[in-house]
Scaffold this motif. Structure first.
Motif: not given
Length: 456
Positions: A167, A196-197, A224, A228
């Protein structure tokens, strides 16, 4: 057969064009020679043109070329750190000292007390460390160089892996991407998590005997939100230190004050925040929210900073006396009012100017343009920080709305860019806008003069 008789004389055309421009005669002659060589090729390939059209095209080309010289511009775009317009303007203290240093000799590497060779940037490095409340600091000529230099220093043939969250694999201006920067330094990228994570376990699982460091990259030019998650920096710091590896963060924007106290915008993470949270080395730009010159600041652990300064590549990217001077004065501006008020730096003034002040200035400008046939009104507008920083920040502002009579918006914008100084605004909602948040008060009369010149 190509008609090369249509090619004008280099001497005649150069003499004529030199009289119309302020460029040195040898430069005009060189430009004309290049363009005539291109025209010779075009004619040989079958293109047809007469002498007059060739001369006119070269004349237009020279005008475009002349306008590319660095020159003052009035930024009425509302974008405070406008990369295309030179990013952050310098403060008065820095510009005055710069003039003195640039036009004479200085004690760049000379100790005035004992008359021997002195330490380059010694004062600046101490001042930076004090401002950032850390052990040590140094500076190089830009932020990308600071990152490459740091990576080159911390990796080795045995340990060359750099862990980065997926990310945070950002692309900065000019198409440069973090993976490519890592490759340039000789590091091997180890991606962890998802876009996202990213979880702490992702970092832990990626650590090996070849891990040189963990790199955090602040998402300064995008954000973002939604589904997330990411671990707190303090957790990543504890993990890194348990394994004896450094944690480095590229903050990019370089805000050292609380942005949310200057304007109704988010809090931008500061180097001080990062270092207090366990970052070993923080890297950031000098010419963004800091309000100084193009430079890359590296601050944090004294041993790591010392190693970086001992890296041979450090000399290739070190700052010259002009950058050191401006950065020194900028940091002194901050230190002189630390814990009291904000320093008088243009980028901070632009962020914090009350909307009512802008409206008063707009009314004064418009009152001097009432005789024009163009419709000029005052409207609310929004400004942005720009420079790849704080993408969600929208700062209330005031703009002059210009609706010309008998002139297209494109021609109006082009004509204003050709005034002295050039005025750069933007087209929005079928009008041309001049956003006053990024215009110095001393430039208001220049805007009046430019509009009178173009619209009368």
């Amino acid at each position: 057969m190509p008609d090369f008789r249509q090619l004008p004389s280099v001497e005649t055309l150069s003499k004529h064009l030199t009289g119309e421009s302020n460029l040195p005669r040898p430069l005009v002659t060189g430009f004309v020679k290049r363009r005539l060589a291109e025209w010779r090729t075009r004619l040989a390939e079958g293109e047809v043109a007469d002498k007059s059209s060739i001369e006119q095209e070269i004349q237009r080309g020279l005008q475009d070329f002349s306008s590319s010289r660095l020159q003052p511009v009035i930024n009425a775009t509302g974008v405070i750190i406008h990369t295309n317009l030179g990013r952050s303007p310098l403060g008065q203290r820095a510009s005055e000292t710069l003039s003195k240093i640039a036009t004479g000799y200085s004690n760049l590497e000379f100790n005035l007390l004992d008359g021997k060779r002195g330490k380059r940037a010694g004062y600046l490095e101490t001042a930076l460390a004090v401002l950032l409340e850390t052990e040590a600091a140094t500076a190089v000529n830009n932020c990308a160089a600071a990152l490459v230099l740091t990576l080159r220093t911390l990796i080795s043939s045995e340990k060359n892996e750099v862990i980065v969250s997926r990310g945070e694999l950002v692309e900065i201006g000019g198409g440069f991407r973090i993976p490519e920067v890592l490759e340039t330094s000789g590091a091997k990228l180890v991606e962890v998590g998802a876009t996202n994570k990213t979880h702490l376990k992702d970092y832990a699982d990626a650590i090996s005997d070849r891990t040189a460091l963990i790199l955090k990259v602040h998402r300064s030019n995008f954000y973002l939100e939604g589904f997330t998650d990411e671990p707190d920096v303090t957790e990543i710091s504890s993990l890194a230190h348990q394994h004896g590896i450094p944690l480095v963060e590229d903050l990019g924007s370089g805000a050292v004050m609380h942005t949310d106290q200057l304007a109704p915008i988010d809090h931008e993470p500061t180097p001080q925040d990062a270092l207090r949270n366990g970052i070993d080395l923080v890297i950031f730009s000098g010419d963004k929210l800091l309000g100084g010159p193009q430079a890359g600041v590296i601050a944090g652990n004294a041993d790591l900073v010392g190693r970086i300064k001992s890296e041979p590549f450090f000399r290739a990217v070190r700052c010259d006396k002009l950058i050191l001077t401006v950065l020194q004065e900028c940091i002194d501006d901050y230190l002189a009012c630390k814990g009291d008020a904000k320093p008088r730096l243009p980028v901070l003034d632009f962020l914090s100017t009350p909307v009512q002040d802008l409206r008063i200035r707009a009314e004064n400008i418009s009152s001097q343009l009432e005789a024009l046939s163009a419709r000029i009104t005052i409207e609310e507008a929004l400004s942005r920080t720009g420079g790849g920083t704080m993408p969600r920040a929208e700062i209330p502002s005031v703009a002059l709305r210009v609706e010309p009579d008998g002139m297209s918006l494109k021609n109006l914008a082009q004509s204003l860019r050709r005034t002295t100084p050039a005025v750069v605004g933007y087209v929005s909602d079928e009008a041309f806008l001049l956003n006053l948040r990024t215009v110095f008060p001393s430039q208001d009369q220049s805007i009046v003069n430019a509009l009178l010149e173009v619209l009368q």
